[in-house]
Scaffold this motif. Structure first.
Motif, PDB file in Angstrom:
ATOM      1  N   ASP A   1      21.488  73.184 -48.026  1.00 59.66           N
ATOM      2  CA  ASP A   1      22.130  71.900 -48.305  1.00 59.66           C
ATOM      3  C   ASP A   1      21.482  70.789 -47.477  1.00 59.66           C
ATOM      4  OD1 ASP A   1      23.944  73.076 -50.048  1.00 59.66           O
ATOM      5  OD2 ASP A   1      25.528  73.255 -48.539  1.00 59.66           O
ATOM      6  N   HIS A   2      21.299  71.053 -46.198  1.00 50.66           N
ATOM      7  CA  HIS A   2      20.722  70.058 -45.284  1.00 50.66           C
ATOM      8  C   HIS A   2      19.350  69.599 -45.754  1.00 50.66           C
ATOM      9  CE1 HIS A   2      19.696  68.112 -41.475  1.00 50.66           C
ATOM     10  NE2 HIS A   2      18.583  68.831 -41.440  1.00 50.66           N
ATOM     11  N   LEU A   3      18.581  70.536 -46.311  1.00 56.12           N
ATOM     12  CA  LEU A   3      17.225  70.217 -46.762  1.00 56.12           C
ATOM     13  C   LEU A   3      17.181  69.766 -48.221  1.00 56.12           C
ATOM     14  CD1 LEU A   3      15.333  73.181 -45.066  1.00 56.12           C
ATOM     15  CD2 LEU A   3      15.360  70.788 -44.333  1.00 56.12           C
ATOM     16  N   GLY A   4      18.331  69.749 -48.882  1.00 51.01           N
ATOM     17  CA  GLY A   4      18.368  69.326 -50.278  1.00 51.01           C
ATOM     18  C   GLY A   4      17.695  70.314 -51.224  1.00 51.01           C
ATOM     19  N   ILE A   5      17.747  71.587 -50.889  1.00 49.57           N
ATOM     20  CA  ILE A   5      17.111  72.629 -51.696  1.00 49.57           C
ATOM     21  C   ILE A   5      18.180  73.336 -52.523  1.00 49.57           C
ATOM     22  CG2 ILE A   5      15.862  74.820 -51.610  1.00 49.57           C
ATOM     23  CD1 ILE A   5      14.567  73.820 -49.011  1.00 49.57           C
ATOM     24  N   PRO A   6      18.100  73.285 -53.854  1.00 50.26           N
ATOM     25  CA  PRO A   6      19.154  73.902 -54.659  1.00 50.26           C
ATOM     26  C   PRO A   6      19.175  75.417 -54.591  1.00 50.26           C
ATOM     27  CG  PRO A   6      17.405  73.015 -56.067  1.00 50.26           C
ATOM     28  CD  PRO A   6      17.113  72.556 -54.676  1.00 50.26           C
TER      29      PRO A   6
END
Length: 261
Positions: free
Chosen positions: A95-100
Motif C-alpha cells: 500500500d505504501h508503495l502504491g503497488i496493487p
C-alpha cells in the motif's frame, strides 16, 4: 558481484516503524521478499545474491525487515509477532508503495508469513514462493521452545541444545535484539491447516534443501495447493539453501512463465 546493502526507507504500520528497500528496475514486475526468523532483508536477500539475481533479471525488488528484525522496530511483546500481523505489515508496504499486487517470496518464517498474506490478501499476490518450509507449514517443525531459552541465555556457552546453539550463534552474528527474537519465536510458529493451504490458488513454488531437517517435505506441501510445484535443492540444509543456484534458477524459470501475462 556487489552485495553491499542498498538504501533503506521506513514506513509506519500498526504503531511500528518498519524498514524496507526498493531496488532493481522501477518499472519491472515487483517481487516482495520476506525474510526468515533471526535474519533480515540484508542477510537473507542481499548477501546471498538475490537482490542482484532478480535485479539483473529486470524485476523491481522490494524487501521488508520484519518487525523485531533488522532496522525495524523490535517490540518485546510476543502478541505482536503472530503471522497474520506480519502478513499485514507486508500488505501495508505494498500500500505504501502504491503497488496493487506482487510476486511474493518468503524464506522459512517468511514463507509462513507469505502463506498468511496469500490467504488474507489474495488479490495482492500474483504468485508465491515458499523457500525453506515444506509440510512443516502444516505439521510443525519440531520443538522450538529451546530456541527462546537459548536466545535469552547469558551467553552461547550456556546453551547445550543443538538447534538452540545454531540460532543463538546466528543471532549473535547478526547483532540481533535477542529479547525481541525470543518473543517472536514464541508466537510466530502458528500453523496452517491443509484446508487453508488448499485455498491458496496463486501459482506456487515450494523449494527445500534435501538435507534440511526443519522444513518438511516440499512435495507434500505442494500437493495441498491447486497450482503448486516442488523443487529439491540438492545437498543443502536450512541455512545454505537460501542462496543456492538451483533455487535461484527455479525461481527465475517460475517467474518467466508470467512474462507477457
Amino acid at each position: 558481484m556487489n552485495l553491499n546493502p542498498p538504501s533503506f526507507s521506513r514506513f509506519r504500520h500498526d504503531g511500528l516503524e518498519l524498514a524496507f528497500f526498493d531496488e532493481g528496475n522501477p518499472s519491472g514486475e515487483p517481487v516482495l521478499l520476506i525474510h526468515g526468523f533471526a535474519s533480515s532483508a540484508t542477510v537473507n536477500w542481499v548477501h546471498p545474491g538475490w537482490l542482484k539475481t532478480l535485479g539483473d533479471a529486470g524485476y523491481r525488488v522490494i524487501a521488508i525487515d520484519n518487525r523485531g528484525h533488522g532496522r525495524s522496530d523490535k517490540p518485546h511483546d510476543p502478541a505482536r509477532y503472530r503471522p497474520p500481523l506480519m502478513a499485514d505489515d507486508a500488505a501495508a508496504l505494498l500500500d505504501h508503495l502504491g503497488i496493487p499486487y506482487a510476486h511474493v517470496m518468503g524464506y522459512s518464517m517468511g514463507a509462513r508469513i507469505t502463506a498468511f498474506l496469500a490467504l488474507a490478501h489474495p488479490n495482492r499476490v500474483r504468485s508465491v514462493v515458499f523457500g525453506g518450509l515444506g509440510l512443516g507449514m502444516v505439521d510443525g517443525v519440531g520443538d522450538w521452545d529451546p530456541i527462546a531459552s537459548a536466545l535469552l541465555a547469558p551467553s552461547l556457552d550456556d546453551v547445550s541444545h543443538e538447534r538452540g546453539r545454531m540460532f543463538r550463534a546466528f543471532a549473535d552474528q547478526t547483532k540481533s535484539d535477542r529479547q525481541a527474537l525470543a518473543a517472536c519465536i514464541m508466537t510466530s510458529r502458528e500453523l496452517l491447516t491443509a484446508s487453508e493451504m488448499s485455498r491458496i490458488d496463486a501459482p506456487a513454488l515450494v523449494a527445500v534443501g534435501t538435507t534440511d531437517d526443519l522444513a518438511g517435505s516440499p512435495q507434500a506441501l505442494a500437493e495441498l495447493m491447486p497450482h503448486a510445484r516442488a523443487v529439491d535443492i540438492p545437498g543443502r540444509d536450512h541455512m545454505l539453501s537460501v542462496g543456492d543456484r538451483v533455487f535461484k534458477k527455479a525461481v527465475l524459470e517460475f517467474y518467466s512463465e508470467f512474462d507477457g501475462r
